[in-house]
Motif scaffolding. Structure first.
Motif, PDB file in Angstrom:
ATOM      1  N   GLN A  73     -39.466 -30.495  30.378  1.00 59.15           N
ATOM      2  CA  GLN A  73     -40.012 -31.165  31.560  1.00 59.15           C
ATOM      3  C   GLN A  73     -39.283 -32.480  31.832  1.00 59.15           C
ATOM      4  O   GLN A  73     -39.049 -32.842  32.989  1.00 59.15           O
ATOM      5  CB  GLN A  73     -41.517 -31.414  31.396  1.00 59.15           C
ATOM      6  N   THR A  74     -38.897 -33.191  30.781  1.00 62.83           N
ATOM      7  CA  THR A  74     -38.122 -34.424  30.944  1.00 62.83           C
ATOM      8  C   THR A  74     -36.808 -34.137  31.662  1.00 62.83           C
ATOM      9  O   THR A  74     -36.411 -34.873  32.571  1.00 62.83           O
ATOM     10  CB  THR A  74     -37.843 -35.076  29.566  1.00 62.83           C
ATOM     11  N   ILE A 115     -36.155 -31.546  33.602  1.00 67.93           N
ATOM     12  CA  ILE A 115     -36.463 -31.151  34.986  1.00 67.93           C
ATOM     13  C   ILE A 115     -36.677 -32.400  35.829  1.00 67.93           C
ATOM     14  O   ILE A 115     -36.104 -32.539  36.918  1.00 67.93           O
ATOM     15  CB  ILE A 115     -37.709 -30.249  35.042  1.00 67.93           C
ATOM     16  N   ASP A 116     -37.515 -33.323  35.339  1.00 62.93           N
ATOM     17  CA  ASP A 116     -37.824 -34.550  36.070  1.00 62.93           C
ATOM     18  C   ASP A 116     -36.583 -35.403  36.328  1.00 62.93           C
ATOM     19  O   ASP A 116     -36.487 -36.084  37.348  1.00 62.93           O
ATOM     20  CB  ASP A 116     -38.867 -35.381  35.321  1.00 62.93           C
ATOM     21  N   ALA A 117     -35.615 -35.338  35.394  1.00 60.80           N
ATOM     22  CA  ALA A 117     -34.384 -36.113  35.529  1.00 60.80           C
ATOM     23  C   ALA A 117     -33.341 -35.400  36.393  1.00 60.80           C
ATOM     24  O   ALA A 117     -32.253 -35.934  36.631  1.00 60.80           O
ATOM     25  CB  ALA A 117     -33.794 -36.400  34.138  1.00 60.80           C
TER      26      ALA A 117
END
Length: 75
Positions: free
Chosen positions: A58-59, A61-63
């Motif tokens: 998820q990190t 993806i968010d980045a």
């Protein structure tokens, strides 16, 4: 020290040991570099079974580093 094939995100023995010891979610957020390392260490884990890998994913993806393929099952 080991690293991925490009050598960009080296894995120290301490990081490998700690990551292999637990699959639970981290206490805090991962940096992008930490997320890359966690994804390497937990490459054999399924996203739906390893909270640590799921948090790292998820990190990324968010980045904007990963775009999930909606047609694939989580791994």
């Amino acid at each position: 020290m080991t690293s991925n094939s490009s050598g960009m995100y080296p894995l120290t023995a301490a990081i490998q040991h700690e990551a292999l010891r637990t699959h639970s979610a981290p206490d805090g957020a991962f940096s992008v570099g930490e997320a890359h390392r966690e994804m390497q260490v937990h490459r054999d884990c399924r996203l739906d079974e390893c909270a640590r890998k799921a948090t790292a994913f998820q990190t990324l993806i968010d980045a904007g580093r990963v775009t999930p393929d909606s047609a694939r099952q989580p791994r």
